[in-house]
Design a protein around this motif. Structure first.
Motif, PDB file in Angstrom:
ATOM      1  N   ALA A   1      11.780   4.784   5.110  1.00 30.71           N
ATOM      2  CA  ALA A   1      11.623   4.566   6.597  1.00 30.71           C
ATOM      3  C   ALA A   1      11.963   5.946   7.203  1.00 30.71           C
ATOM      4  CB  ALA A   1      12.580   3.567   7.089  1.00 30.71           C
ATOM      5  N   SER A   2      12.186   6.981   6.692  1.00 33.99           N
ATOM      6  CA  SER A   2      12.251   8.137   7.349  1.00 33.99           C
ATOM      7  C   SER A   2      12.337   9.261   6.219  1.00 33.99           C
ATOM      8  CB  SER A   2      13.700   8.388   8.010  1.00 33.99           C
ATOM      9  OG  SER A   2      14.707   8.200   7.178  1.00 33.99           O
ATOM     10  N   GLY A   3      12.157  10.600   6.812  1.00 35.37           N
ATOM     11  CA  GLY A   3      11.731  11.659   5.810  1.00 35.37           C
ATOM     12  C   GLY A   3      11.751  12.860   6.328  1.00 35.37           C
ATOM     13  N   SER A   4      11.935  14.082   5.728  1.00 39.13           N
ATOM     14  CA  SER A   4      12.140  15.523   6.338  1.00 39.13           C
ATOM     15  C   SER A   4      10.569  15.776   6.525  1.00 39.13           C
ATOM     16  CB  SER A   4      12.615  16.243   5.296  1.00 39.13           C
ATOM     17  OG  SER A   4      14.051  15.922   4.760  1.00 39.13           O
ATOM     18  N   ALA A   5      10.573  16.915   7.042  1.00 38.46           N
ATOM     19  CA  ALA A   5       9.225  17.854   7.364  1.00 38.46           C
ATOM     20  C   ALA A   5       8.523  17.916   5.853  1.00 38.46           C
ATOM     21  CB  ALA A   5       9.325  18.985   8.154  1.00 38.46           C
ATOM     22  N   GLY A   6       7.150  17.797   5.993  1.00 42.17           N
ATOM     23  CA  GLY A   6       6.649  18.166   4.889  1.00 42.17           C
ATOM     24  C   GLY A   6       5.657  16.987   4.364  1.00 42.17           C
ATOM     25  N   GLU A   7       5.348  16.703   2.989  1.00 37.21           N
ATOM     26  CA  GLU A   7       4.588  15.503   2.748  1.00 37.21           C
ATOM     27  C   GLU A   7       5.338  14.456   2.146  1.00 37.21           C
ATOM     28  OE1 GLU A   7       0.538  15.700   0.997  1.00 37.21           O
ATOM     29  OE2 GLU A   7       1.358  15.239  -0.719  1.00 37.21           O
ATOM     30  N   THR A   8       5.328  13.164   2.449  1.00 44.26           N
ATOM     31  CA  THR A   8       6.141  12.064   2.006  1.00 44.26           C
ATOM     32  C   THR A   8       5.441  11.049   1.511  1.00 44.26           C
ATOM     33  OG1 THR A   8       7.932  12.898   3.338  1.00 44.26           O
ATOM     34  CG2 THR A   8       8.012  10.548   2.452  1.00 44.26           C
ATOM     35  N   THR A   9       5.388  10.308   0.475  1.00 47.18           N
ATOM     36  CA  THR A   9       4.776   9.083  -0.063  1.00 47.18           C
ATOM     37  C   THR A   9       5.662   7.991   0.627  1.00 47.18           C
ATOM     38  OG1 THR A   9       3.851  10.260  -1.851  1.00 47.18           O
ATOM     39  CG2 THR A   9       3.856   7.783  -1.958  1.00 47.18           C
TER      40      THR A   9
ATOM     41  N   GLN B   1       0.868  -1.048  -0.022  1.00 50.04           N
ATOM     42  CA  GLN B   1       0.158   0.186   0.091  1.00 50.04           C
ATOM     43  C   GLN B   1       0.831   1.317  -0.107  1.00 50.04           C
ATOM     44  OE1 GLN B   1      -2.791   0.166   3.271  1.00 50.04           O
ATOM     45  NE2 GLN B   1      -4.020  -1.147   2.217  1.00 50.04           N
ATOM     46  N   VAL B   2       0.361   2.390  -0.570  1.00 49.82           N
ATOM     47  CA  VAL B   2       0.818   3.666  -0.676  1.00 49.82           C
ATOM     48  C   VAL B   2      -0.027   4.539   0.365  1.00 49.82           C
ATOM     49  CG1 VAL B   2       1.772   5.386  -1.812  1.00 49.82           C
ATOM     50  CG2 VAL B   2       2.133   3.335  -2.646  1.00 49.82           C
ATOM     51  N   ARG B   3       0.985   5.316   1.432  1.00 52.45           N
ATOM     52  CA  ARG B   3       0.151   6.283   2.107  1.00 52.45           C
ATOM     53  C   ARG B   3       0.860   7.570   1.891  1.00 52.45           C
ATOM     54  NH1 ARG B   3      -4.286   4.138   1.658  1.00 52.45           N
ATOM     55  NH2 ARG B   3      -4.925   2.485   3.132  1.00 52.45           N
ATOM     56  N   LYS B   4       0.401   8.661   2.147  1.00 51.07           N
ATOM     57  CA  LYS B   4       1.078  10.050   2.348  1.00 51.07           C
ATOM     58  C   LYS B   4       1.242  10.499   3.862  1.00 51.07           C
ATOM     59  CE  LYS B   4       0.162  11.850  -1.944  1.00 51.07           C
ATOM     60  NZ  LYS B   4      -0.303  12.825  -2.937  1.00 51.07           N
ATOM     61  N   ILE B   5       2.387  10.743   4.460  1.00 50.84           N
ATOM     62  CA  ILE B   5       2.410  11.146   5.690  1.00 50.84           C
ATOM     63  C   ILE B   5       2.915  12.665   5.571  1.00 50.84           C
ATOM     64  CG2 ILE B   5       4.209  10.808   7.515  1.00 50.84           C
ATOM     65  CD1 ILE B   5       4.474   7.994   7.029  1.00 50.84           C
ATOM     66  N   THR B   6       2.167  13.622   6.416  1.00 51.26           N
ATOM     67  CA  THR B   6       2.399  14.914   6.225  1.00 51.26           C
ATOM     68  C   THR B   6       3.096  15.263   7.995  1.00 51.26           C
ATOM     69  OG1 THR B   6       1.012  15.137   4.635  1.00 51.26           O
ATOM     70  CG2 THR B   6       1.843  16.862   5.998  1.00 51.26           C
ATOM     71  N   THR B   7       4.254  15.795   7.983  1.00 47.10           N
ATOM     72  CA  THR B   7       4.750  16.078   9.263  1.00 47.10           C
ATOM     73  C   THR B   7       5.235  17.628   9.339  1.00 47.10           C
ATOM     74  OG1 THR B   7       6.875  15.288   8.946  1.00 47.10           O
ATOM     75  CG2 THR B   7       5.109  13.799   9.928  1.00 47.10           C
ATOM     76  N   THR B   8       5.364  18.108  10.565  1.00 49.77           N
ATOM     77  CA  THR B   8       6.175  19.429  10.609  1.00 49.77           C
ATOM     78  C   THR B   8       7.778  19.361  11.073  1.00 49.77           C
ATOM     79  OG1 THR B   8       5.386  19.632  13.033  1.00 49.77           O
ATOM     80  CG2 THR B   8       3.740  20.701  11.184  1.00 49.77           C
ATOM     81  N   LYS B   9       8.020  18.061  11.227  1.00 54.95           N
ATOM     82  CA  LYS B   9       9.463  17.697  11.540  1.00 54.95           C
ATOM     83  C   LYS B   9       9.782  16.550  10.692  1.00 54.95           C
ATOM     84  CE  LYS B   9       9.057  19.828  16.026  1.00 54.95           C
ATOM     85  NZ  LYS B   9       9.412  19.848  17.304  1.00 54.95           N
ATOM     86  N   ALA B  10      11.322  16.178  10.630  1.00 53.12           N
ATOM     87  CA  ALA B  10      11.572  14.971  10.227  1.00 53.12           C
ATOM     88  C   ALA B  10      11.185  13.903  11.166  1.00 53.12           C
ATOM     89  CB  ALA B  10      13.094  14.994  10.613  1.00 53.12           C
TER      90      ALA B  10
END
Length: 76
Positions: A25-33, A1-10
């Protein structure tokens, strides 16, 4: 499955079981698929938890992987 994660921090995502993986398995602030991959069992239901941490915030969710259906060639 694909989901979007939106955060204000890493953020980072961690699974309690090896059959459930994330990419990335990790990402920066903002929206990541994020792509979730479950490598399940052919015979049993598997359960796991996955935790996303972004700064001081943590969210833990459950996951379940159902066995693959089997077809008996003698019934068709």
């Amino acid at each position: 499955q694909v989901r979007k994660i939106t955060t204000t921090k890493a953020w980072t995502a961690v699974s309690s079981k090896s059959w459930l993986t994330f990419s990335p398995a990790s990402g920066s602030a903002g929206e990541t698929t994020v792509t979730f991959t479950a490598r399940g069992s052919l015979t049993e239901i598997l359960t796991a938890t996955w935790t996303i941490t972004a700064g001081d915030a943590t969210k833990t969710l459950g996951a379940r992987c159902l066995p693959a259906p089997t077809i008996d060639p003698n019934t068709y």
